[in-house]
Write a protein that holds these residues in place. Sequence first.
Motif, short mmCIF file in Angstrom:
data_model
loop_
_atom_site.label_atom_id
_atom_site.label_comp_id
_atom_site.label_asym_id
_atom_site.label_seq_id
_atom_site.Cartn_x
_atom_site.Cartn_y
_atom_site.Cartn_z
N ILE A 191 0.96 -1.14 0.03
CA ILE A 191 0.02 0.06 0.01
C ILE A 191 0.94 1.25 0.08
N ILE A 192 0.62 2.15 -0.93
CA ILE A 192 1.52 3.52 -0.89
C ILE A 192 0.65 4.39 -0.89
N PHE A 193 1.10 5.27 0.13
CA PHE A 193 0.40 6.70 0.60
C PHE A 193 1.07 7.54 -0.07
N ILE A 194 0.28 8.43 -0.92
CA ILE A 194 0.94 9.49 -1.80
C ILE A 194 0.47 10.83 -1.42
N GLU A 195 1.43 11.57 -1.26
CA GLU A 195 1.24 13.23 -1.22
C GLU A 195 1.46 14.00 -2.46
N VAL A 196 0.62 14.46 -2.94
CA VAL A 196 0.80 15.32 -4.39
C VAL A 196 0.74 16.60 -3.89
N LYS A 197 1.88 17.41 -4.67
CA LYS A 197 2.11 18.94 -4.58
C LYS A 197 2.14 19.50 -5.85
N ALA A 198 1.16 20.36 -6.21
CA ALA A 198 1.40 20.95 -7.34
C ALA A 198 1.75 22.58 -7.17
N ARG A 199 2.77 23.15 -7.92
CA ARG A 199 2.77 24.31 -7.57
C ARG A 199 3.22 24.82 -9.22
N THR A 200 3.36 26.22 -9.30
CA THR A 200 3.65 26.87 -10.58
C THR A 200 4.91 27.66 -10.65
N GLY A 201 5.71 27.67 -9.70
CA GLY A 201 6.93 27.91 -9.47
C GLY A 201 7.95 27.32 -8.50
N THR A 202 9.09 27.73 -8.53
CA THR A 202 10.27 27.24 -7.48
C THR A 202 10.76 28.29 -6.72
N GLY A 203 10.20 29.26 -6.75
CA GLY A 203 10.60 30.60 -5.92
C GLY A 203 10.92 30.38 -4.58
N PHE A 204 10.09 29.44 -3.95
CA PHE A 204 10.05 29.25 -2.47
C PHE A 204 10.42 27.64 -2.18
N GLY A 205 10.94 26.91 -3.23
CA GLY A 205 11.58 25.59 -3.37
C GLY A 205 10.88 24.69 -4.08
N GLN A 206 11.04 23.50 -4.32
CA GLN A 206 10.53 22.60 -5.08
C GLN A 206 9.43 21.86 -4.59
N PRO A 207 8.28 21.71 -5.26
CA PRO A 207 7.15 21.21 -4.62
C PRO A 207 7.12 20.23 -3.64
N GLU A 208 7.79 19.33 -3.72
CA GLU A 208 8.12 18.24 -2.55
C GLU A 208 8.75 18.79 -1.57
N ASP A 209 9.25 20.02 -1.46
CA ASP A 209 9.92 20.62 -0.43
C ASP A 209 8.83 20.75 0.79
N PHE A 210 7.63 20.94 0.27
CA PHE A 210 6.52 21.47 1.04
C PHE A 210 6.13 20.26 1.90
N VAL A 211 6.34 19.17 1.78
CA VAL A 211 6.13 17.98 2.56
C VAL A 211 6.95 17.86 4.03
N ASP A 212 6.66 18.78 4.81
CA ASP A 212 7.46 18.83 5.91
C ASP A 212 7.37 17.80 6.71
N ALA A 213 7.90 17.98 8.18
CA ALA A 213 7.72 17.11 9.15
C ALA A 213 6.40 16.89 9.81
N ARG A 214 5.84 18.20 10.03
CA ARG A 214 4.21 18.17 10.31
C ARG A 214 3.59 17.36 9.47
N LYS A 215 3.62 17.47 8.26
CA LYS A 215 2.71 16.97 7.32
C LYS A 215 2.96 15.39 7.26
N GLN A 216 4.22 15.20 7.34
CA GLN A 216 4.77 13.60 7.33
C GLN A 216 3.97 13.05 8.43
N LYS A 217 4.19 13.61 9.69
CA LYS A 217 3.40 13.08 10.95
C LYS A 217 2.05 12.92 10.85
N LEU A 218 1.24 13.81 10.15
CA LEU A 218 -0.16 13.52 9.81
C LEU A 218 -0.44 12.52 8.99
#
Length: 122
Positions: free
Chosen positions: A48-75
């Motif tokens: 079983i694979i649990f998948i978080e999808v992150k979509a963005r229109t730019g990388t000014g604040f980092g790559q989309p995957e960078d937004f899966v932080d420790a808090r989000k991982q815990k949830l």
Amino acid sequence: MAVHNDLGRKGEALAKAHLEAQGYEVIDENWVFGKAEVDLIAYKDRVIIFIEVKARTGTGFGQPEDFVDARKQKLLVQAADEYIYLMNHQGDVRFDIISVLFDRNSNYKLNHIEDAFWPSGI
């Protein structure tokens, strides 16, 4: 609906199509437990694979995957624990991230990161 919600839904639809093209069976979408929402839950090769999808229109604040932080991982882990319990899944689990980066012309680059993180306790 807000523009960021439209972008997220578009990213999730592209991620689902990608997974299905790769032989995954998508068994749940937008599964909610407590404060967590798992975008996609898939099954392949008895995993079983649990998948978080992150979509963005730019990388000014980092790559989309960078937004899966420790808090989000815990949830995500808390939601996954409940899902595994409810489904009585005895096999392996995995946590993936699919990032979708759109340009101004609605072209996109999809990046599927398998085993993006491994939480303790599972």
